[in-house]
Enzyme design. Structure first.
Site, PDB file in Angstrom:
ATOM      1  N   ASN A   9       0.867  -1.134  -0.111  1.00  0.00           N
ATOM      2  CA  ASN A   9      -0.081   0.009  -0.031  1.00  0.00           C
ATOM      3  C   ASN A   9       0.830   1.293   0.054  1.00  0.00           C
ATOM      4  OD1 ASN A   9      -1.744   2.117   0.535  1.00  0.00           O
ATOM      5  ND2 ASN A   9      -2.463   1.339   2.521  1.00  0.00           N
ATOM      6  N   TRP A  10       0.786   1.849  -1.247  1.00  0.00           N
ATOM      7  CA  TRP A  10       1.974   2.880  -1.371  1.00  0.00           C
ATOM      8  C   TRP A  10       1.650   4.206  -0.784  1.00  0.00           C
ATOM      9  CZ3 TRP A  10       4.065   2.211  -6.914  1.00  0.00           C
ATOM     10  CH2 TRP A  10       4.878   1.054  -7.157  1.00  0.00           C
ATOM     11  N   LYS A  11      -0.020   4.281  -0.262  1.00  0.00           N
ATOM     12  CA  LYS A  11      -0.498   5.427   0.393  1.00  0.00           C
ATOM     13  C   LYS A  11      -0.241   6.749  -0.550  1.00  0.00           C
ATOM     14  CE  LYS A  11      -0.019   3.194   4.947  1.00  0.00           C
ATOM     15  NZ  LYS A  11      -0.070   3.226   6.244  1.00  0.00           N
ATOM     16  N   HIS A  95      -9.453   1.259   4.860  1.00  0.00           N
ATOM     17  CA  HIS A  95      -8.319   1.283   5.525  1.00  0.00           C
ATOM     18  C   HIS A  95      -8.467   2.435   6.852  1.00  0.00           C
ATOM     19  CE1 HIS A  95      -4.308   2.413   6.766  1.00  0.00           C
ATOM     20  NE2 HIS A  95      -3.890   1.473   5.720  1.00  0.00           N
ATOM     21  N   GLU A  97      -6.821   4.699   8.008  1.00  0.00           N
ATOM     22  CA  GLU A  97      -6.500   6.260   7.648  1.00  0.00           C
ATOM     23  C   GLU A  97      -7.978   6.853   6.863  1.00  0.00           C
ATOM     24  OE1 GLU A  97      -2.802   5.714   5.669  1.00  0.00           O
ATOM     25  OE2 GLU A  97      -1.781   5.052   7.395  1.00  0.00           O
ATOM     26  N   GLU A 167      -5.412  -4.738  10.520  1.00  0.00           N
ATOM     27  CA  GLU A 167      -4.228  -3.874  10.919  1.00  0.00           C
ATOM     28  C   GLU A 167      -4.560  -2.949  12.078  1.00  0.00           C
ATOM     29  OE1 GLU A 167      -2.489  -2.513   6.863  1.00  0.00           O
ATOM     30  OE2 GLU A 167      -3.961  -1.211   6.991  1.00  0.00           O
ATOM     31  N   GLY A 173       2.715   2.560  10.835  1.00  0.00           N
ATOM     32  CA  GLY A 173       3.672   3.496  10.795  1.00  0.00           C
ATOM     33  C   GLY A 173       4.128   3.907  12.121  1.00  0.00           C
ATOM     34  N   SER A 213       3.627  -2.134  10.272  1.00  0.00           N
ATOM     35  CA  SER A 213       4.920  -2.237  10.704  1.00  0.00           C
ATOM     36  C   SER A 213       5.508  -3.504  10.055  1.00  0.00           C
ATOM     37  CB  SER A 213       5.193  -1.774  12.127  1.00  0.00           C
ATOM     38  OG  SER A 213       4.889  -0.353  12.284  1.00  0.00           O
ATOM     39  N   GLY A 234       2.968  -1.274   4.174  1.00  0.00           N
ATOM     40  CA  GLY A 234       2.920   0.302   4.043  1.00  0.00           C
ATOM     41  C   GLY A 234       4.342   0.769   3.638  1.00  0.00           C
ATOM     42  N   GLY A 235       4.944   1.382   4.730  1.00  0.00           N
ATOM     43  CA  GLY A 235       6.379   1.951   4.636  1.00  0.00           C
ATOM     44  C   GLY A 235       7.345   0.971   3.976  1.00  0.00           C
TER      45      GLY A 235
END
Ligand code: 13P
Length: 254
Positions: A9-11, A95, A97, A167, A173, A213, A234-235
């Site tokens: 997930n490149w956000k 998600h 977010e 999640e 993150g 993470s 993610g990251g």
């Protein structure tokens, strides 16, 4: 046996050029790697360009959101048809977010899942509790509500296409991963919920990903757990090396 799935997930990261570079890197390193289903979820602006890179491979394209109407006067929204048109096969829905910053609710999540399924997109449905909810022992209650309301009235024959991602919000993150045991406990609850509400066959087939993470160094221990079938990253999906290492390490124990 459920095939592991690793989704990046490149956000809201990467310009078109950067996205193409990242997709090319993943393609180069993972071209012959068929043990894991791989999904890249770039921002809307890069979907088309990333698809151009991966269209001749087994790597799949996913979007990070969609609207529940097929078309219309909905300024700023993107429809499921448009996602299909860009080559998407997957779409992340609900998600945390989006729930936190864009007022998504279980009700809108439900509409989006139904629309995605109707056009043949595979929804990756996100659930998970906040730190406050975990600390007040409400994890299971929250996840159960998200499943019950988010997945309300999804027909049996389409349910098996859904991917669920657990999640925990406090792990996203933050560098603070859930322990494999913490994750497994919720994954098992989710699988039991599917069995109770659908069937044991569907529960056994449904892939449940962990997200929060995930790194090359912790994916292996997470994947050792019986009900963890992959990860929503993610990251660490923003760099070729870490995404490739996560993907490779995910099947080391098999
Ligand atoms: P991080 O891997 O950066 O914690 O993000 C997880 C996530 O939100 C994936 O959807």
């Amino acid at each position: 046996m459920r095939k592991p799935l690793i989704a990046g997930n490149w956000k809201m990261y990467k310009t078109i050029n950067e996205a193409v570079e990242l997709a090319n890197g993943a393609k180069r390193e993972l071209l012959d790697f068929s043990e894991v289903d791989i999904v890249l979820c770039p921002p809307f602006t890069s979907l088309d360009s990333v698809y151009e890179v991966i269209m001749d491979t087994d790597i799949k394209l996913g979007a990070q959101n969609l609207y529940w109407q097929e078309e219309g006067a909905f300024t700023g929204e993107v429809s499921p048809i448009m996602l299909k048109d860009c080559g998407c096969e997957y779409v992340i829905i609900g998600h945390s977010e989006r729930r936190k910053y864009f007022a998504e609710t279980d009700e809108t999540v439900n509409k989006k899942i139904k629309t995605a399924l109707a056009v043949g997109l595979i929804p990756i449905v996100c659930v998970g509790e906040t730190l406050k909810e975990r600390e007040s022992q409400k994890t299971i209650e929250v996840v159960q509500r998200q499943l019950q309301q988010g997945l309300k009235e999804i027909a049996k024959d389409t349910f098996s296409k859904i991917v669920i991602a657990y999640e925990p919000v406090w792990a996203i993150g933050t560098g603070k991963t859930a322990t494999p045991q913490q994750a497994q406990e919720v994954h098992k609850f989710i699988r039991d919920w599917i069995e109770d509400n659908y069937s044991s066959d569907i529960a056994q087939k449904t892939r449940i990903l962990y997200g929060g993470s995930v790194k090359p160094s912790n994916i292996e221990e997470l994947m050792r757990e019986e009900d963890i079938d992959g990860a929503l990253v993610g990251g660490a999906s923003l760099k070729v090396s870490s995404f490739v290492d996560i993907t490779r390490n995910a099947v080391k124990i098999r």
